[in-house]
Design an enzyme around this catalytic site. Structure first.
Site, PDB file in Angstrom:
ATOM      1  N   ARG A  61      38.769  67.263 143.623  1.00  9.12           N
ATOM      2  CA  ARG A  61      37.118  66.070 143.975  1.00  9.12           C
ATOM      3  C   ARG A  61      38.508  64.436 143.279  1.00  9.12           C
ATOM      4  O   ARG A  61      38.710  64.705 143.110  1.00  9.12           O
ATOM      5  CB  ARG A  61      36.340  66.001 142.845  1.00  9.12           C
TER       6      ARG A  61
ATOM      7  N   VAL B  32      34.700  70.634 132.140  1.00 12.24           N
ATOM      8  CA  VAL B  32      34.648  69.759 131.438  1.00 12.24           C
ATOM      9  C   VAL B  32      33.635  70.630 130.314  1.00 12.24           C
ATOM     10  O   VAL B  32      33.465  71.213 129.241  1.00 12.24           O
ATOM     11  CB  VAL B  32      34.039  68.743 131.707  1.00 12.24           C
TER      12      VAL B  32
ATOM     13  N   THR C 117      30.554  62.595 136.839  1.00 14.76           N
ATOM     14  CA  THR C 117      29.465  61.066 137.113  1.00 14.76           C
ATOM     15  C   THR C 117      30.717  59.939 138.003  1.00 14.76           C
ATOM     16  O   THR C 117      31.510  59.235 137.370  1.00 14.76           O
ATOM     17  CB  THR C 117      29.346  59.976 135.624  1.00 14.76           C
TER      18      THR C 117
ATOM     19  N   ASP D 108      23.883  75.566 134.473  1.00 11.12           N
ATOM     20  CA  ASP D 108      24.691  75.147 135.628  1.00 11.12           C
ATOM     21  C   ASP D 108      23.690  75.654 136.941  1.00 11.12           C
ATOM     22  O   ASP D 108      23.613  76.341 136.764  1.00 11.12           O
ATOM     23  CB  ASP D 108      26.379  75.231 135.663  1.00 11.12           C
TER      24      ASP D 108
ATOM     25  N   CYS E 280      38.176  61.170 137.170  1.00  4.74           N
ATOM     26  CA  CYS E 280      38.109  60.266 135.590  1.00  4.74           C
ATOM     27  C   CYS E 280      39.072  58.834 135.924  1.00  4.74           C
ATOM     28  O   CYS E 280      38.210  57.801 136.024  1.00  4.74           O
ATOM     29  CB  CYS E 280      38.502  61.420 134.577  1.00  4.74           C
TER      30      CYS E 280
ATOM     31  N   THR F  65      31.145  60.762 131.125  1.00  4.25           N
ATOM     32  CA  THR F  65      31.760  59.217 131.792  1.00  4.25           C
ATOM     33  C   THR F  65      30.181  57.833 132.451  1.00  4.25           C
ATOM     34  O   THR F  65      30.062  58.486 132.897  1.00  4.25           O
ATOM     35  CB  THR F  65      33.267  59.071 132.302  1.00  4.25           C
TER      36      THR F  65
END
Length: 438
Positions: A336, A22, A90, A40, A265, A125
């Protein structure tokens, strides 16, 4: 002069904290308009970007090489920026409770390097309230500054769809929110620099947080319904995809399909909402029911692999099974929260150690997260069963001859499990195949 104008004039910089699937495309997009620092904490990833390599495959190596972004793993560089965007993952813990450590860590990092007059926008999120109730106090503590006086905050949920080359940052309406009208106006103007589809100004930060978390919850529930239909129709001996194609001829039928629901997500966000609901004394019924169905689909697929091996009179314990695809979705290297691992684990319960092939996947990530060593396509041979788990472009070109060549020639019945239905079913409704799909 307002911050937006200083950014446009090159007097101030924007920082992007978190350069994953993202954050990196956002940094690149803003880099075409204003000065950008891309931060990062993963120094290896930063070095890859500096070398012109895009490990996410979201924008490509050529774009990264030309990106006007100062990539860094030195957090003190954030002091040079006045507008900060936080785009860190998250995830959830093993018990499905929110794991806020990444966003809390990012808040600490930003806080340590925050200067007066800054605006911090979170894209991660979260459930409603995280930005103001958790992130702001951390930043205040780390910086010694006061939110609302020395710095302002906002929230703009990410809507980038990894691997999707059509729905990109520029083409998706961007929800923006701010702690007050002035902040909202500044944030909206900054995002309008890169979002061609325009922005939607939400009433509050909590409204924007809630809007994001329900987008994926809604999709999760709809896919769960499709998965439940698949289970029912398989029991009836009816092909689910054929049913959905027929029903889809009605103008208001929602075109969702059964499948494995993983990723960071759709397979995660509903738990953020239900966690907050539980805190407030409400136990979710529909959302958690959908989650249970979707979380169980890997086991369901594996069970059907075993059942079809038995139908083909093939010994289960010694069966040689190959799985094509390991990422959480097609044409994306991200493994992931992939639900393919659930198929692998369930097959192991039956004594089957599958050969797993995925040329698109991040092999190092698969090894690190799951202990899975991805095999070369050349190892897909002498099979008793083949599972096509992910609809990668590379698998869509397989011919009937290619697939037949993967199996042991002596088999009267070849077990072929095509989870997403990427093959033409009619080609395999023959005496020498047992073909199954969701």
């Amino acid at each position: 002069m307002e911050l937006y104008e200083k950014l446009v004039n090159g007097e101030e910089k924007l920082s992007l904290v978190g350069l994953g699937y993202v954050g990196m495309p956002i940094a690149v997009a803003f880099g075409r308009k204003i000065k950008v620092i891309g931060y990062d904490l993963n120094a290896k990833k930063v070095e890859q970007y500096r070398a012109g390599f895009d490990p996410t495959r979201e924008v490509g190596d050529d774009v990264i090489k030309q990106a006007n972004v100062e990539f860094t793993s030195d957090e003190t560089k954030l002091k040079e920026a006045k507008f900060h965007i936080v785009a860190v993952p998250t995830p959830v813990n093993d018990d499905h409770t929110p794991d806020l450590r990444p966003v809390e860590g990012a808040s600490c990092t930003v806080g340590r390097n925050l200067t007066k007059g800054s605006i911090v926008v979170f894209e991660s999120t979260v459930y409603p309230g995280v930005t103001e109730d958790i992130c702001v106090p951390i930043m205040e503590k780390e910086s010694g500054l006061k939110c609302g006086v020395d710095f302002k905050v906002g929230y703009s949920p990410e809507r980038i769809n990894p691997g999707d080359k059509v729905h990109r940052l520029e083409t998706i309406v961007k929800i923006v929110s701010g702690m007050d009208e002035e902040t909202l106006d500044q944030i909206a103007k900054v995002y309008e620099l890169v979002v061609e589809a325009g922005v939607y100004r939400a009433d509050s930060i909590k409204v924007a947080e809630a809007a994001k978390v329900i987008e994926n919850s809604q999709r999760d529930i709809n896919i769960a319904f499709m998965n439940e239909l698949s289970i029912i129709f398989n029991k009836m001996g009816i092909d689910t995809k054929s049913v959905l194609e027929a029903a889809g001829t009605k103008w208001n039928f929602l075109k969702f399909f059964p499948g494995l629901v993983g990723g960071h997500c759709i397979g995660v966000d509903p738990y953020y909402l239900t966690y907050k609901a539980e805190e407030m004394g409400y136990h979710s019924q529909i959302i958690l029911s959908g989650r249970r169905i979707n979380d169980d689909m890997g086991r369901y697929v594996a069970e059907n692999v075993v059942k079809n091996l038995i139908r083909a009179d093939i010994a289960v314990k010694t069966a040689r099974v190959a799985i094509l695809g390991f990422t959480f979705k097609e044409n994306c290297p991200d493994t992931r929260n992939t639900k393919v691992i659930d198929i692998v684990k369930e097959l192991r319960e039956y004594g089957i150690e599958p050969v797993i092939v995925d040329e698109t996947a991040d092999a190092q990530e698969a090894q690190r997260l799951y202990g899975v060593k991805l095999a070369d396509r050349s190892e897909v041979k002498d099979l008793d069963a083949l599972v096509i788990a992910v609809a990668h472009e590379e698998f869509s070109h397989m011919t009937r001859e290619d697939i037949a060549g993967y199996f042991k020639p002596e088999h009267a019945k070849k077990v072929l499990v095509d989870i997403k239905g990427i093959l033409d079913r009619k080609d395999y409704l023959t005496q020498d195949y047992i073909y199954w799909r969701l």
